[in-house]
Design an enzyme around this catalytic site. Structure first.
Site, short mmCIF file in Angstrom:
data_model
loop_
_atom_site.label_atom_id
_atom_site.label_comp_id
_atom_site.label_asym_id
_atom_site.label_seq_id
_atom_site.Cartn_x
_atom_site.Cartn_y
_atom_site.Cartn_z
N ASN A 194 -7.29 -2.55 14.74
CA ASN A 194 -8.69 -2.88 14.44
C ASN A 194 -8.80 -4.10 13.52
O ASN A 194 -9.86 -4.36 12.96
CB ASN A 194 -9.41 -1.67 13.84
CG ASN A 194 -8.76 -1.20 12.54
OD1 ASN A 194 -7.84 -1.83 12.02
ND2 ASN A 194 -9.22 -0.09 12.01
N ASP A 253 0.81 -1.22 0.00
CA ASP A 253 0.00 0.00 0.00
C ASP A 253 0.84 1.27 0.00
O ASP A 253 2.07 1.23 0.19
CB ASP A 253 -0.95 0.00 1.22
CG ASP A 253 -0.27 -0.48 2.50
OD1 ASP A 253 0.98 -0.46 2.56
OD2 ASP A 253 -0.97 -0.86 3.44
N HIS A 284 -7.13 -4.54 10.68
CA HIS A 284 -6.94 -4.30 9.24
C HIS A 284 -5.66 -4.97 8.74
O HIS A 284 -4.69 -5.16 9.49
CB HIS A 284 -7.00 -2.81 8.89
CG HIS A 284 -5.82 -1.98 9.27
ND1 HIS A 284 -5.89 -0.97 10.20
CD2 HIS A 284 -4.55 -1.96 8.81
CE1 HIS A 284 -4.70 -0.40 10.30
NE2 HIS A 284 -3.86 -0.98 9.46
N GLU A 334 -9.53 -1.67 5.75
CA GLU A 334 -10.12 -1.34 7.05
C GLU A 334 -11.37 -2.21 7.27
O GLU A 334 -11.89 -2.80 6.32
CB GLU A 334 -10.53 0.13 7.06
CG GLU A 334 -9.36 1.10 6.91
CD GLU A 334 -8.63 1.36 8.22
OE1 GLU A 334 -8.73 0.55 9.16
OE2 GLU A 334 -7.95 2.40 8.29
C1 GLP Z 1 -0.59 0.22 8.87
C2 GLP Z 1 -0.28 -0.57 7.56
C3 GLP Z 1 -0.38 -2.05 7.74
C4 GLP Z 1 0.28 -2.41 9.06
C5 GLP Z 1 -0.54 -1.89 10.19
C6 GLP Z 1 0.14 -2.04 11.55
O1 GLP Z 1 -1.57 1.16 8.76
N1 GLP Z 1 -1.03 -0.17 6.40
O2 GLP Z 1 0.21 -2.71 6.64
O3 GLP Z 1 0.35 -3.81 9.19
O4 GLP Z 1 -0.98 -0.58 9.98
O5 GLP Z 1 1.14 -1.12 11.73
P1 GLP Z 1 2.19 -1.19 12.89
O6 GLP Z 1 3.10 -2.29 12.56
O7 GLP Z 1 2.87 0.15 12.87
O8 GLP Z 1 1.46 -1.44 14.14
#
Ligand code: GLP
Length: 237
Positions: free
Chosen positions: A137, A68, A139, A144
């Site tokens: 959450n 992404d 995702h 989402e």
């Molecule tokens: C982000 C990314 C995800 C990631 C998630 C957790 O928004 N788009 O790919 O896995 O949230 O992030 P973190 O590892 O900083 O907790």
């Protein structure tokens, strides 16, 4: 089916995950590797770089596709996911620039850009191993809660929770992102989700044991044949 690997702490999660990725590259040096960003991924990339060097494993024939990117943000901007990848991984291994694939957050036509990306993944033969993190959450990538199991690469509106967690405050956070879809992710031949910390406990529990539903996008991973979750004790006891 989800295989669960429980490790003691964050470091062990990073080590075990890096080992899995390197094993796949050893088996198939021209692996098509799906990559993720986020705080979870920083220690993982560090470990991956370290181990690859130690074991003399090359990324020269590996192709990567990141999950992404924020919409409206340039590659050079420090907030971009591409910037994170350049800093934590791409600049540290022998991946060829032409083998790195990313969604362009500055594309003029997001629909076209998302279609281009989806097709490029298909043309490459599909993702062999997709690395994933998980949001609080539930995702995955930027899918989402509410995202369909059939979703493909598209522009999405980010939830307030995700924007706050990722950027600290809503005012600095982009509202939209481009993301591969749940069906794009489920088309991967193998999926490795890694996570640690008590903030992720609920998401992990719901994904593994809750109802399979778009309310918890990661629960859809249970529809896939080969998924490995590598978690620490804080997020699974
Ligand atoms: C982000 C990314 C995800 C990631 C998630 C957790 O928004 N788009 O790919 O896995 O949230 O992030 P973190 O590892 O900083 O907790």
């Amino acid at each position: 089916m989800i295989e669960l690997i429980r490790e003691k702490n964050k470091k062990k999660v990073a080590e075990a995950s890096a080992k899995i990725v390197l094993q796949e590259i050893k088996k198939k040096p021209n692996l098509i590797l799906g990559l993720a960003t986020g705080r979870t991924m920083a220690p993982f990339y560090k470990e991956l770089v370290k181990r690859a060097k130690k074991e003399k494993i090359s990324f020269a024939n590996v192709k990567t596709f990141n999950l992404d990117e924020y919409a409206g943000i340039r590659e050079k901007d420090k907030e971009s996911l591409r910037y994170f990848m350049n800093k934590n991984f791409f600049s540290k291994v022998d991946l060829k620039k032409e083998n790195i694939n990313f969604l362009d957050g500055k594309a003029r036509n997001f629909k076209k850009e998302c279609l281009r990306y989806e097709n490029k993944i298909k043309k490459s033969g599909g993702i062999d191993l997709q690395v994933l993190g998980i949001g609080r959450n539930g995702h995955i990538a930027f899918n989402e809660p509410g995202s369909s199991i059939k979703s493909k690469t598209r522009k999405v509106r980010l939830s307030e929770e995700t924007r706050k967690v990722d950027f600290g405050s809503l005012k600095d956070a982009p509202e939209f992102a481009l993301t591969t879809g749940i069906s794009t992710i489920l088309n991967s031949r193998k999926i490795l989700l890694l996570t640690f910390g008590k903030e992720k406990k609920k998401a992990v529990q719901n994904s593994l044991h809750g109802k399979i539903s778009s309310k918890v996008p990661a629960s859809f991973l249970r529809r896939h044949k080969k998924v490995i979750f590598v978690v620490d004790e804080a997020c699974y006891d």
